[in-house]
Design a protein around this motif. Structure first.
Motif, PDB file in Angstrom:
ATOM      1  N   ASN A  12       0.800  -1.222   0.000  1.00  0.00           N
ATOM      2  CA  ASN A  12       0.000   0.000   0.000  1.00  0.00           C
ATOM      3  C   ASN A  12       0.836   1.278   0.000  1.00  0.00           C
ATOM      4  O   ASN A  12       0.481   2.251  -0.666  1.00  0.00           O
ATOM      5  N   SER A  13       1.926   1.277   0.754  1.00  0.00           N
ATOM      6  CA  SER A  13       2.751   2.483   0.854  1.00  0.00           C
ATOM      7  C   SER A  13       4.001   2.412  -0.016  1.00  0.00           C
ATOM      8  O   SER A  13       4.343   3.372  -0.711  1.00  0.00           O
ATOM      9  N   GLY A  14       4.680   1.264   0.013  1.00  0.00           N
ATOM     10  CA  GLY A  14       5.909   1.120  -0.756  1.00  0.00           C
ATOM     11  C   GLY A  14       5.684   0.859  -2.228  1.00  0.00           C
ATOM     12  O   GLY A  14       6.607   0.934  -3.030  1.00  0.00           O
ATOM     13  N   ARG A  15       4.438   0.524  -2.598  1.00  0.00           N
ATOM     14  CA  ARG A  15       4.048   0.296  -4.002  1.00  0.00           C
ATOM     15  C   ARG A  15       4.906  -0.799  -4.661  1.00  0.00           C
ATOM     16  O   ARG A  15       5.318  -0.653  -5.816  1.00  0.00           O
ATOM     17  N   ILE A  16       5.196  -1.872  -3.917  1.00  0.00           N
ATOM     18  CA  ILE A  16       6.053  -2.922  -4.476  1.00  0.00           C
ATOM     19  C   ILE A  16       5.321  -3.673  -5.579  1.00  0.00           C
ATOM     20  O   ILE A  16       4.095  -3.718  -5.634  1.00  0.00           O
ATOM     21  N   TYR A  17       6.111  -4.286  -6.456  1.00  0.00           N
ATOM     22  CA  TYR A  17       5.556  -5.009  -7.599  1.00  0.00           C
ATOM     23  C   TYR A  17       5.575  -6.520  -7.380  1.00  0.00           C
ATOM     24  O   TYR A  17       4.694  -7.229  -7.857  1.00  0.00           O
ATOM     25  N   ARG A  18       6.586  -7.013  -6.686  1.00  0.00           N
ATOM     26  CA  ARG A  18       6.685  -8.435  -6.371  1.00  0.00           C
ATOM     27  C   ARG A  18       7.302  -8.617  -4.985  1.00  0.00           C
ATOM     28  O   ARG A  18       8.007  -7.732  -4.483  1.00  0.00           O
ATOM     29  N   PHE A  19       7.046  -9.803  -4.398  1.00  0.00           N
ATOM     30  CA  PHE A  19       7.565 -10.115  -3.067  1.00  0.00           C
ATOM     31  C   PHE A  19       8.176 -11.509  -3.107  1.00  0.00           C
ATOM     32  O   PHE A  19       7.577 -12.439  -3.659  1.00  0.00           O
ATOM     33  N   ALA A  20       9.364 -11.660  -2.532  1.00  0.00           N
ATOM     34  CA  ALA A  20      10.067 -12.952  -2.567  1.00  0.00           C
ATOM     35  C   ALA A  20      10.527 -13.330  -1.168  1.00  0.00           C
ATOM     36  O   ALA A  20      10.977 -12.482  -0.390  1.00  0.00           O
ATOM     37  N   ILE A  21      10.420 -14.618  -0.853  1.00  0.00           N
ATOM     38  CA  ILE A  21      10.836 -15.131   0.448  1.00  0.00           C
ATOM     39  C   ILE A  21      12.176 -15.837   0.317  1.00  0.00           C
ATOM     40  O   ILE A  21      12.390 -16.646  -0.583  1.00  0.00           O
ATOM     41  N   LYS A  22      13.090 -15.525   1.216  1.00  0.00           N
ATOM     42  CA  LYS A  22      14.396 -16.184   1.256  1.00  0.00           C
ATOM     43  C   LYS A  22      14.283 -17.509   2.018  1.00  0.00           C
ATOM     44  O   LYS A  22      13.487 -17.609   2.953  1.00  0.00           O
ATOM     45  N   PRO A  23      15.121 -18.504   1.665  1.00  0.00           N
ATOM     46  CA  PRO A  23      16.095 -18.498   0.571  1.00  0.00           C
ATOM     47  C   PRO A  23      15.395 -18.449  -0.779  1.00  0.00           C
ATOM     48  O   PRO A  23      14.344 -19.057  -0.975  1.00  0.00           O
ATOM     49  N   LEU A  24      15.996 -17.711  -1.697  1.00  0.00           N
ATOM     50  CA  LEU A  24      15.377 -17.456  -2.990  1.00  0.00           C
ATOM     51  C   LEU A  24      15.375 -18.696  -3.872  1.00  0.00           C
ATOM     52  O   LEU A  24      16.345 -19.452  -3.904  1.00  0.00           O
ATOM     53  N   SER A  25      14.274 -18.894  -4.578  1.00  0.00           N
ATOM     54  CA  SER A  25      14.229 -19.894  -5.644  1.00  0.00           C
ATOM     55  C   SER A  25      14.705 -19.183  -6.908  1.00  0.00           C
ATOM     56  O   SER A  25      14.020 -18.277  -7.402  1.00  0.00           O
ATOM     57  N   PRO A  26      15.887 -19.533  -7.445  1.00  0.00           N
ATOM     58  CA  PRO A  26      16.444 -18.779  -8.575  1.00  0.00           C
ATOM     59  C   PRO A  26      15.488 -18.635  -9.752  1.00  0.00           C
ATOM     60  O   PRO A  26      15.362 -17.547 -10.327  1.00  0.00           O
ATOM     61  N   ASN A  27      14.799 -19.709 -10.116  1.00  0.00           N
ATOM     62  CA  ASN A  27      13.902 -19.644 -11.271  1.00  0.00           C
ATOM     63  C   ASN A  27      12.728 -18.701 -11.027  1.00  0.00           C
ATOM     64  O   ASN A  27      12.391 -17.859 -11.869  1.00  0.00           O
ATOM     65  N   LEU A  28      12.088 -18.828  -9.857  1.00  0.00           N
ATOM     66  CA  LEU A  28      10.946 -17.978  -9.541  1.00  0.00           C
ATOM     67  C   LEU A  28      11.376 -16.524  -9.373  1.00  0.00           C
ATOM     68  O   LEU A  28      10.675 -15.599  -9.804  1.00  0.00           O
ATOM     69  N   PHE A  29      12.541 -16.343  -8.762  1.00  0.00           N
ATOM     70  CA  PHE A  29      13.031 -14.986  -8.542  1.00  0.00           C
ATOM     71  C   PHE A  29      13.367 -14.319  -9.870  1.00  0.00           C
ATOM     72  O   PHE A  29      13.076 -13.137 -10.078  1.00  0.00           O
ATOM     73  N   ARG A  30      13.963 -15.053 -10.763  1.00  0.00           N
ATOM     74  CA  ARG A  30      14.284 -14.507 -12.089  1.00  0.00           C
ATOM     75  C   ARG A  30      12.996 -14.098 -12.820  1.00  0.00           C
ATOM     76  O   ARG A  30      12.933 -13.031 -13.441  1.00  0.00           O
ATOM     77  N   LEU A  31      11.966 -14.938 -12.734  1.00  0.00           N
ATOM     78  CA  LEU A  31      10.691 -14.597 -13.360  1.00  0.00           C
ATOM     79  C   LEU A  31      10.120 -13.314 -12.769  1.00  0.00           C
ATOM     80  O   LEU A  31       9.591 -12.458 -13.483  1.00  0.00           O
ATOM     81  N   ALA A  32      10.221 -13.172 -11.443  1.00  0.00           N
ATOM     82  CA  ALA A  32       9.683 -11.994 -10.766  1.00  0.00           C
ATOM     83  C   ALA A  32      10.407 -10.725 -11.213  1.00  0.00           C
ATOM     84  O   ALA A  32       9.773  -9.701 -11.511  1.00  0.00           O
ATOM     85  N   VAL A  33      11.725 -10.770 -11.270  1.00  0.00           N
ATOM     86  CA  VAL A  33      12.501  -9.594 -11.645  1.00  0.00           C
ATOM     87  C   VAL A  33      12.288  -9.259 -13.127  1.00  0.00           C
ATOM     88  O   VAL A  33      12.160  -8.090 -13.497  1.00  0.00           O
TER      89      VAL A  33
END
Length: 310
Positions: A240-261
């Motif tokens: 609501n305030s930071g206006r983020i586009y995606r959210f990722a939980i660590k440890p990162l899944s490289p494939n999912l994180f790449r798709l998000a970015v």
């Protein structure tokens, strides 16, 4: 011809959609649906500017509905209304439904009216600029990549984690790495960053207020936030305030994180199609090059209040 902005409210409780219709029918053309199925049927016949859906409904959840809307009608701005702080639902709302805002029930009437007005303005702008949505791609022996002009800023205090992000994207983008807020702000001032990848906390400080200021100054920038310990209130605040586009939980899944970015970078290029955003960036460029010291000083000051900038 009626050019009123079109709203669609979806909730399985009839009294709620009836109340929402009463609240907004004077200023907007308002449709209501008691299920996701009814909502999609309306969407197929009416150009909806903003859809606001409850999360917990029979058969289909609000997130599932908004994800379908995002795929089929990407210019329709999506809001999620819910009385529950379900962490999985909240993360799904930003990652799958790409919600514009997350609103709790019972809602504050003035806040809801303000959010609806902002969502309508965003939707109308998106309809004008949707034609130019694809970034510039370049071929190479590994496949395709974004133009080197696409810049990514990785803000991460842990050196190993920061290096992981840099290595993951250095082939695709021009990557800047910052280990502190001070370094990050210096990059934001000097470069035309397209995507920010950051921890939810940097230097022990909640990043939300800085992201809110970045969104105000340069709405073309998209943000992917990472954390190892997600909390419902924190994610809602980031949406609501930071206006983020995606959210990722660590440890990162490289494939999912790449798709998000990559999705965030595509959204950045779509936003650059908005003439208002282009003018703002051009104004900042001219100021940085000495065309207007006052504008540039104001930009530095607005970010510099979060930490010292020399």
């Amino acid at each position: 011809m009626n050019d009123k902005p079109v709203l669609l409210f979806v909730d399985d409780e009839e009294r709620i959609v009836r109340l929402l219709k009463i609240m907004f029918r004077g200023q907007y053309e308002v449709y209501t649906a008691l299920s996701a199925r009814e909502a999609l049927a309306i969407m197929e016949t009416v150009p909806v500017d903003v859809i606001a859906s409850d999360q917990r409904m029979p058969e289909t959840t609000g997130i599932q509905l908004l994800a379908q809307v995002r795929e089929r009608w990407p210019s329709t701005v999506r809001l999620l209304l819910t009385g529950y702080s379900d962490l999985v639902a909240i993360i799904g709302a930003v990652n799958e439904g790409e919600v514009f805002r997350f609103l709790n029930k019972p809602w504050n009437q003035s806040e809801l009216r303000s959010v609806i007005a902002e969502a309508v303005e965003t939707a109308r702008s998106a309809r004008v600029t949707r034609q130019v949505v694809e970034p510039v791609w370049q071929g190479n022996k590994e496949g395709s990549q974004f133009s080197i002009a696409s810049q990514l800023l990785a803000i991460e205090g842990c050196e190993a984690d920061r290096q992981e992000v840099v290595e993951m994207f250095t082939y695709d983008y021009r990557v800047h790495a910052a280990s502190s807020l001070k370094e990050a702000i210096q990059v934001l001032i000097q470069e035309q960053v397209g995507v920010i990848v950051t921890n939810a906390q940097v230097d022990g400080v909640d990043i939300t207020d800085l992201l809110a200021e970045v969104a105000r100054i340069d709405p073309a920038i998209t943000v992917v936030v990472m954390t190892a310990s997600p909390q419902s209130d924190t994610v809602i605040k980031l949406i609501n305030s930071g206006r983020i586009y995606r959210f990722a939980i660590k440890p990162l899944s490289p494939n999912l994180f790449r798709l998000a970015v990559n999705a965030a970078m595509r959204e950045h290029h779509r936003r650059l199609a908005d003439p208002r955003v282009v003018r703002r960036r051009m104004q900042r460029d001219a100021a940085r090059e000495g065309g207007n010291d006052e504008i540039y000083a104001s930009f530095v000051e607005s970010l510099g209040r979060f930490t010292e900038v020399h």
